[in-house]
Write a protein that holds these residues in place. Structure first.
Motif, PDB file in Angstrom:
ATOM      1  N   MET A   1       0.852  -1.183   0.000  1.00  0.00           N
ATOM      2  CA  MET A   1       0.000   0.000   0.000  1.00  0.00           C
ATOM      3  C   MET A   1       0.896   1.244   0.000  1.00  0.00           C
ATOM      4  O   MET A   1       1.763   1.366   0.851  1.00  0.00           O
ATOM      5  N   ASN A   2       0.651   2.144  -0.955  1.00  0.00           N
ATOM      6  CA  ASN A   2       1.467   3.358  -0.998  1.00  0.00           C
ATOM      7  C   ASN A   2       0.953   4.399   0.000  1.00  0.00           C
ATOM      8  O   ASN A   2      -0.081   4.215   0.634  1.00  0.00           O
ATOM      9  N   LYS A   3       1.709   5.484   0.123  1.00  0.00           N
ATOM     10  CA  LYS A   3       1.373   6.538   1.109  1.00  0.00           C
ATOM     11  C   LYS A   3      -0.009   7.138   0.864  1.00  0.00           C
ATOM     12  O   LYS A   3      -0.754   7.394   1.808  1.00  0.00           O
ATOM     13  N   GLU A   5      -2.648   5.727  -0.492  1.00  0.00           N
ATOM     14  CA  GLU A   5      -3.656   4.762  -0.022  1.00  0.00           C
ATOM     15  C   GLU A   5      -3.692   4.703   1.504  1.00  0.00           C
ATOM     16  O   GLU A   5      -4.761   4.616   2.100  1.00  0.00           O
ATOM     17  N   GLN A   6      -2.513   4.802   2.130  1.00  0.00           N
ATOM     18  CA  GLN A   6      -2.445   4.794   3.594  1.00  0.00           C
ATOM     19  C   GLN A   6      -3.186   5.988   4.178  1.00  0.00           C
ATOM     20  O   GLN A   6      -3.921   5.851   5.159  1.00  0.00           O
ATOM     21  N   VAL A   7      -2.992   7.164   3.566  1.00  0.00           N
ATOM     22  CA  VAL A   7      -3.656   8.377   4.057  1.00  0.00           C
ATOM     23  C   VAL A   7      -5.170   8.240   3.921  1.00  0.00           C
ATOM     24  O   VAL A   7      -5.922   8.518   4.857  1.00  0.00           O
ATOM     25  N   MET A   9      -7.008   5.525   3.626  1.00  0.00           N
ATOM     26  CA  MET A   9      -7.505   4.492   4.545  1.00  0.00           C
ATOM     27  C   MET A   9      -7.506   4.999   5.992  1.00  0.00           C
ATOM     28  O   MET A   9      -8.435   4.739   6.748  1.00  0.00           O
ATOM     29  N   ALA A  10      -6.475   5.755   6.358  1.00  0.00           N
ATOM     30  CA  ALA A  10      -6.394   6.301   7.713  1.00  0.00           C
ATOM     31  C   ALA A  10      -7.519   7.298   7.971  1.00  0.00           C
ATOM     32  O   ALA A  10      -8.140   7.290   9.043  1.00  0.00           O
ATOM     33  N   ASP A  13     -10.748   5.304   8.297  1.00  0.00           N
ATOM     34  CA  ASP A  13     -10.760   4.602   9.574  1.00  0.00           C
ATOM     35  C   ASP A  13     -11.039   5.575  10.725  1.00  0.00           C
ATOM     36  O   ASP A  13     -11.830   5.286  11.623  1.00  0.00           O
TER      37      ASP A  13
END
Length: 157
Positions: A1-3, A5-7, A9-10, A13
């Motif tokens: 997962m790239n940054k 996608e992480q942002v 998803m975060a 969430d």
């Protein structure tokens, strides 16, 4: 997962956790009212001369949906409509005493939630706040442009 996608998803969430935590108190204290109704009451409580168009823009809903909701809120005795003497065409809304009670409960709940989360925000520096706000504003402008590309102008639908 790239940054990126992480942002995303975060953020998702984080919003889901906030909604879950807040949901039970909101439902308990505001029994019988839908979230959209409470947010409509909140907007009217905060903004003088609220009308269907302004509500639709703020709540990202169609004017038709807002018209139905305001009709229900009038029937429930939470808001009332009025016109200005110099403009008989436009219809505006304001809270009734009963609507002001719902608005006050909602504000108290948000204050309680802010107090609960205060410990985290006290650790954030001005620079961090500025950086986060800058990112959110930039992303929001991008999404507005993407919505417009779809041929949908939420602000006037």
């Amino acid at each position: 997962m790239n940054k990126q996608e992480q942002v995303i998803m975060a953020f998702r969430d984080l919003i889901n956790k906030m909604a879950w935590l807040n949901k039970f108190k909101m439902e308990d204290r505001l029994k019988g009212y839908k979230s959209s109704e409470v947010h409509c009451i909140e907007y009217i409580g905060r903004n003088v001369d609220s009308n269907v168009t302004k509500l639709a823009e703020s709540l990202y809903m169609t004017r038709g949906a807002i018209s139905k909701m305001t009709k229900k809120l009038i029937e429930k005795g939470l808001i009332e409509s009025y016109q200005k003497p110099d403009n008989k065409k436009e219809i505006y809304f304001r809270l009734t005493e009963k609507g002001k009670e719902i608005y006050k409960i909602h504000e108290e709940l948000h204050k309680e939630f802010r107090e609960r989360d205060k410990a985290v925000f006290e650790q954030v520096t001005e620079e961090q706040f500025d950086s986060m706000l800058s990112f959110v504003e930039k992303y929001s402008r991008h999404l507005d442009a993407e919505i417009k590309k779809q041929g949908v102008d939420i602000k006037s639908e």
